[in-house]
Enzyme design. Structure first.
Site, PDB file in Angstrom:
ATOM      1  N   ASP A 681      -5.476  -1.086  -0.092  1.00 15.54           N
ATOM      2  CA  ASP A 681      -4.805  -0.735   1.162  1.00 15.54           C
ATOM      3  C   ASP A 681      -3.624   0.203   0.883  1.00 15.54           C
ATOM      4  O   ASP A 681      -3.385   1.169   1.626  1.00 15.54           O
ATOM      5  CB  ASP A 681      -4.317  -2.003   1.868  1.00 15.54           C
ATOM      6  CG  ASP A 681      -3.771  -1.705   3.260  1.00 15.54           C
ATOM      7  OD1 ASP A 681      -4.549  -1.225   4.112  1.00 15.54           O
ATOM      8  OD2 ASP A 681      -2.562  -1.931   3.483  1.00 15.54           O
ATOM      9  N   LYS A 685      -2.897   4.276   2.230  1.00 14.07           N
ATOM     10  CA  LYS A 685      -1.652   4.811   2.791  1.00 14.07           C
ATOM     11  C   LYS A 685      -1.160   6.023   1.993  1.00 14.07           C
ATOM     12  O   LYS A 685      -0.732   7.031   2.568  1.00 14.07           O
ATOM     13  CB  LYS A 685      -0.576   3.721   2.801  1.00 14.07           C
ATOM     14  CG  LYS A 685      -0.910   2.543   3.701  1.00 14.07           C
ATOM     15  CD  LYS A 685       0.138   1.439   3.582  1.00 14.07           C
ATOM     16  CE  LYS A 685      -0.246   0.230   4.412  1.00 14.07           C
ATOM     17  NZ  LYS A 685       0.733  -0.885   4.282  1.00 14.07           N
TER      18      LYS A 685
END
Length: 820
Positions: A681, A685
């Site tokens: 994750d 980003k």
């Protein structure tokens, strides 16, 4: 004669006994100051029944008798409700003569099988004659001295049946003579007239309004009042624009423009006699007689708005003739419109390029095929020689016009018009503006008319009150917090920013709900449970597009790839998107670029600030740096609240597995902490920041340096993971101890530099901005050409439903400022 007032009541105003009973309360106050003439239409629905019965008879369909019986029953029932039995019977006997004549006439049509325009006019005349006899009798019963006037004896016309032309010299003389000494309330038939040989004619569409204007002009009346079922001329069609409002005062010219472009309250010929004699018109609502209505006179009242109203015409087509053989050739336009006029084709709008290369005109849908043939025949030679291209017809269109005398010499009106339409994805196919600057007309797709009307009404009449229609998918943690914040800040947004956020659609993983009206935020989830239907993302988007609401924003509060796959269609449909969902922007670079390009192409916003850093201003800051001319040298970041908490808490005196368990217990991790520890994750980003910096990069190009022993990833369950992780507590303690001896701390940092990105566990000293991180905070450091010696640092909570929802709400408000 100047003491007359003419009041006209339309079919809905006299359509039932209840409506007729309301008339004396309107008439009596006027009678105290003026001599009154009441012009009435046929009762609502009667004219259509007369047409239907006569057409059935002409087709030898004897079911016409049932339609005729319905006409008789309607009038008899109204009489029986208005009068006592004795007076009712007397009036029924009186009108029976007319009803018998009507029956014989229709019977004759059934025998001959012919329905001429002359016969049709005569049949239609019975509607007004019957209603006016009943109303005059009722006024008398209510102690209003009244008489019935059949206007066929006074209004004289030619023999153009169906839409006869008035002989004003004869008509004015007849009206002035007849009403000279009349002091009773006269109940006069609207719509009907006759030739000088006393053959019945009708005045066409809006004929009863026209009758009132003819009488009022002939008598130089103080005022002509048109009583209908709406409270005046509205700023837009109230059936399409719920926020439409009555116009207090307007000029004759403005009223004629509004009528020409579709306002159905009055019909353009109605105004002309009044305009010629400078007699004011007042449009009133018989259902709400205390409403002020609209006052129409020779001057337009001062207005706080740039325009007076918005009107439209449905179901039109445009015909285009073009070719090099038209350039510089005199008389081309004259040939086009002369030919159309000869074939009685009404042209609604004309536009021509300054190069004279083409002429485009709009006609009613039913006239377009005929118009095309007429033009082709007129220019057959030029078409054969190739001087003119084949005549084209563009179908399923509508004309929308903004109207008002205040537009004269006022800059920015057309700019606001086109900008408002453009931002809502409404394409203008053709446009025209008269030299008088009284109206600007645009041709758009028929399917976009309602959205366009609401968009422009908001832009010109409600510019201080911004309504945004929000469609939310995902009402879990973030979505629920978003709705709570919308509800909590509702009055604040209205008072300080004039923004009203309306929820028009919501959905969770199981149910979805749409509403053209506002779904109350405080009841949204309960309404979804009570009234929602099975969730299907394709259907959700389809319903959203079918609602076709102006100023719409789609908000995706899920982490779902399926939802993200619909972004392109939503943006193409001119609906802006706000999302914390990283799926779309962390997929392939091609998809990421496609969405950004699609948003630009369709002039909508695609906002995803909350993709990185939750509510922190990370992406917007990066964009501002780039747009202001700065160059990104490197980005260093901690973008995982979970990893931030773990390494901000961990030291050599603590067990690493215990800190990870603590993070799980506090809710900082996913149910399986390995989802966070894998850094996937975090990598998404970082990928988004790299792409926003201008680098074409894919997710698999980001290097994640191994830091978690591979054995930890093997267990099938979370408990097994923690058992394995405990084996490596000493390993992590040694890393922390080594860093501590060097006065450093461990941080999981992602870095982007020179077009490449990587993530690794790094020991940093007190000079590094990441050294003082605490809790679960995120930190992003931009090193740029401008911020070279000291990076620009953004620090704060990078996760949490409350701050993420706040970031989403801020972007929805940002879009409202863009749209409005």
């Amino acid at each position: 004669m100047s003491h007359f007032i003419v009041l006209k009541f339309g079919g809905t105003s006299v359509g039932s006994a209840k409506r007729i009973q309301a008339l004396p309360a309107i008439i009596k106050p006027v009678c105290k100051s003026y001599r009154v003439i009441v012009v009435c239409s046929a009762m609502s629905g009667v004219t259509d029944l007369l047409i239907h019965a006569s057409e059935l008879a002409a087709a030898s369909d004897f079911t016409y008798s049932r339609v005729y019986d319905g006409i008789v029953d309607k009038h008899v029932n109204v009489i029986q409700q208005l009068f006592n039995s004795k007076d009712a019977q007397k009036l029924i006997v009186q009108i029976s003569k007319d009803l018998d004549s009507l029956h014989k006439l229709i019977l004759g049509v059934s025998y001959t099988g012919e329905l001429s325009a002359r016969t049709r006019d005569y049949i239609l005349s019975f509607g007004e004659r019957l209603s006016c006899q009943i109303i005059a009798a009722y006024f008398t019963s209510q102690k209003i001295k009244s008489q019935y006037v059949d206007m066929r004896s006074l209004i004289k016309t030619d023999e153009h049946f169906g839409e006869a032309l008035v002989d004003f010299d004869a008509t004015d003389k007849n009206i002035q003579t007849y009403f000279k000494d009349v002091n009773e309330v006269c109940v006069a038939t609207g719509f009907i007239s006759s030739t000088d040989k006393d053959i019945t004619t009708t005045l066409g569409r809006g004929g009863s309004d026209y009758t009132a204007a003819i009488i009022g002009a002939a008598l130089k009346s103080h005022e002509i009042q048109i009583w209908t079922d709406v409270s005046g001329v509205m700023t837009a069609d109230p059936s399409k624009v719920k926020q439409a409002m009555p116009i207090a005062q307007m000029s004759y010219i403005e009223a004629m423009e509004m009528c020409y472009f579709g306002a159905k309250v009055i019909h353009p010929p109605t105004i002309q006699p009044a305009l010629n004699k400078n007699i004011p018109l007042r449009i009133k609502n018989s259902m709400q007689p205390d409403d002020e209505g609209t006052y129409i006179t020779h001057v337009s009242a001062a207005n706080d708005h740039l325009i007076k109203g918005i009107s439209s015409i449905d179901n039109i087509n445009i015909v285009t003739i073009q070719g090099s053989g038209m350039v510089g050739v005199a008389g081309v336009a004259a040939r086009v419109f002369t030919a159309l006029a000869q074939h009685k084709i009404n042209v609604i709008l004309i536009t021509q390029g300054s190069s004279e290369h083409n002429i485009t005109f709009a006609v009613r849908q039913q006239d377009s095929a005929k118009a095309k043939k007429v033009v082709e025949k007129t220019f057959s030679l030029e078409l054969q020689l190739g001087l003119i291209e084949p005549v084209s017809v563009h179908q399923h269109l509508a004309i929308l016009a903004i109207i008002g005398e205040n537009m004269k010499n006022t800059p920015g009106v057309s700019g606001r018009l086109f900008q408002s339409l453009g931002k809502n994805g409404i394409s203008v196919i053709a446009t025209a503006q008269g030299s008088s600057e009284l109206n600007i007309s645009v041709v758009i797709k028929q399917e976009q008319l309602s959205k366009a009307l609401n968009t422009l009404h908001q832009a010109f009449f409600l510019s201080n009150h911004k309504s945004i229609h929000v469609f939310i998918v995902g009402v879990g943690l973030i979505g629920n917090k978003l709705m709570e914040q919308m509800n909590r800040n509702r009055q604040y947004l209205l008072d300080t920013h004039n923004i009203q956020l309306k929820i028009s659609g919501i959905a969770d993983s199981k149910l979805m709900l749409h509403s053209e009206n506002n779904i109350k935020v405080q009841n949204a989830k309960q309404m979804l449970q009570d009234s929602g239907e099975a969730m299907n993302m394709s259907k959700y988007v389809k319903r959203m597009l079918e609602l076709n609401l102006a100023n719409s924003v789609f908000v995706d509060c899920t982490a779902n790839d399926t939802v993200a796959k619909h972004y392109e269609k939503i943006l193409t449909s001119a609906i802006s998107i706000v999302t914390p969902n990283k799926a779309a922007n962390s997929g392939s670079y091609a998809d990421y670029k496609l969405l950004k390009d699609t948003a630009d192409k369709h002039h909508v916003k695609y906002l995803y600030e909350t993709n990185v850093g939750a509510g922190l201003p990370v992406i917007n800051t990066l964009k501002d740096l780039i747009i202001s001319g700065d160059r990104i040298i490197r980005i260093d970041a901690v973008l995982s609240g979970t990893l931030s908490f773990i390494f901000n808490t961990f030291n050599s005196n603590l067990k690493f597995s215990g800190v990870v368990m603590q993070a799980k217990e506090k809710g900082f991790t996913e149910p399986d902490p390995r989802d966070d520890l894998s850094c996937k994750d975090f990598a998404r980003k970082l990928l988004i920041l790299a792409r926003e910096s201008g680098t074409q990069i894919e997710l698999d190009e980001i290097v994640i340096h191994d830091w978690l022993p591979a054995e930890c990833m093997k267990p099938k369950d979370v408990a097994g993971f923690f058992e394995v992780l405990k084996k490596y507590d000493d390993h992590f303690s040694k890393l922390a101890l080594k860093a501590g001896k060097e006065n450093k701390v461990l941080r999981m940092i992602g870095s982007y530099i020179h077009g490449k990105a990587e993530m690794k566990l790094t020991a940093v000293d007190a000079t590094n901005p990441f050294y003082n991180l605490s809790g679960s905070d995120n930190l992003i450091a931009f090193t740029t050409q401008r911020y070279h010696s000291q990076p620009l640092v953004i620090k704060g909570p990078g996760a949490g439903a409350e701050v993420t929802a706040a970031g989403v709400l801020a972007e929805v408000i940002s879009i409202s400022n863009y749209l409005l």
